[in-house]
Design an enzyme around this catalytic site. Structure first.
Site, PDB file in Angstrom:
ATOM      1  N   HIS A 189      80.113  21.211  69.992  1.00 40.92           N
ATOM      2  CA  HIS A 189      79.118  20.553  69.159  1.00 40.92           C
ATOM      3  C   HIS A 189      77.779  21.257  69.363  1.00 40.92           C
ATOM      4  O   HIS A 189      77.619  22.039  70.295  1.00 40.92           O
ATOM      5  CB  HIS A 189      79.032  19.045  69.439  1.00 40.92           C
ATOM      6  CG  HIS A 189      78.359  18.686  70.712  1.00 40.92           C
ATOM      7  ND1 HIS A 189      79.009  18.643  71.920  1.00 40.92           N
ATOM      8  CD2 HIS A 189      77.073  18.354  70.971  1.00 40.92           C
ATOM      9  CE1 HIS A 189      78.171  18.288  72.874  1.00 40.92           C
ATOM     10  NE2 HIS A 189      76.981  18.110  72.325  1.00 40.92           N
ATOM     11  N   TYR A 236      73.568  14.721  81.888  1.00 37.82           N
ATOM     12  CA  TYR A 236      72.798  15.561  80.981  1.00 37.82           C
ATOM     13  C   TYR A 236      71.559  14.851  80.465  1.00 37.82           C
ATOM     14  O   TYR A 236      71.512  13.633  80.363  1.00 37.82           O
ATOM     15  CB  TYR A 236      73.652  16.113  79.835  1.00 37.82           C
ATOM     16  CG  TYR A 236      74.334  15.106  78.952  1.00 37.82           C
ATOM     17  CD1 TYR A 236      73.788  14.747  77.731  1.00 37.82           C
ATOM     18  CD2 TYR A 236      75.543  14.535  79.324  1.00 37.82           C
ATOM     19  CE1 TYR A 236      74.426  13.842  76.898  1.00 37.82           C
ATOM     20  CE2 TYR A 236      76.185  13.627  78.502  1.00 37.82           C
ATOM     21  CZ  TYR A 236      75.617  13.279  77.289  1.00 37.82           C
ATOM     22  OH  TYR A 236      76.248  12.374  76.476  1.00 37.82           O
TER      23      TYR A 236
END
Length: 151
Positions: free
Chosen positions: A51, A119
């Site tokens: 992605h 993240y």
């Protein structure tokens, strides 16, 4: 390496109690701004790819387990357009990687234990208008061979 990707080697401060490591600081210019921190766990052998984002940058860190991280530069005006970068990240190689917007990214969990990814992004996730474009893990343009090479 793909233009705009930053790799930060981490420093562990160890003593008889364990260790402490700084991941991301506001004075080191990894993220243009802070949007969101997220945590995910994936099981051995799982491939989560690919992605990319049009508006946000990501910073990835794997605190447990190990992963093969693959980046592919999709940006039209980049000097590294069409290039692939591969990083081996995780508890055996503690690094932080900045992934700029327009760079496709994904990972494969290595070994026999799950991998955890922490993240950070420059924008919070918006379910009504997600900044997440999907590409199949086996996309012929990227043409990445996810198999382990026995040597």
């Amino acid at each position: 390496m793909i233009e705009g990707v930053i790799v930060k080697k981490l420093v562990r401060h160890c003593d008889d109690r364990g260790y402490f490591t700084e991941l991301v600081r506001d004075d080191e210019s990894l993220l243009a701004r802070f949007g969101q921190a997220s945590l995910s766990l994936s099981y051995p052998g799982v491939i989560k790819a690919f992605h990319y984002h049009e508006h946000q940058d990501d910073v990835w860190f794997f605190p447990s387990g190990n992963a093969q991280v693959v980046l592919y530069d999709l940006r039209e005006n980049s000097v590294t357009k069409g290039e692939t970068s591969v990083f081996y990240m995780g508890e055996d190689h503690p690094i932080v990687v900045l992934i700029p917007k327009g760079v496709a990214h994904g990972y494969r969990v290595l070994g026999n234990v799950p991998a955890t990814i922490l993240y950070f992004t420059t924008s919070s996730y918006n379910p009504d208008a997600p900044d997440e474009k999907r590409i199949p893990w086996d996309d012929p343009l990227i043409n990445f061979d996810w198999s382990t090479k026995n040597r």
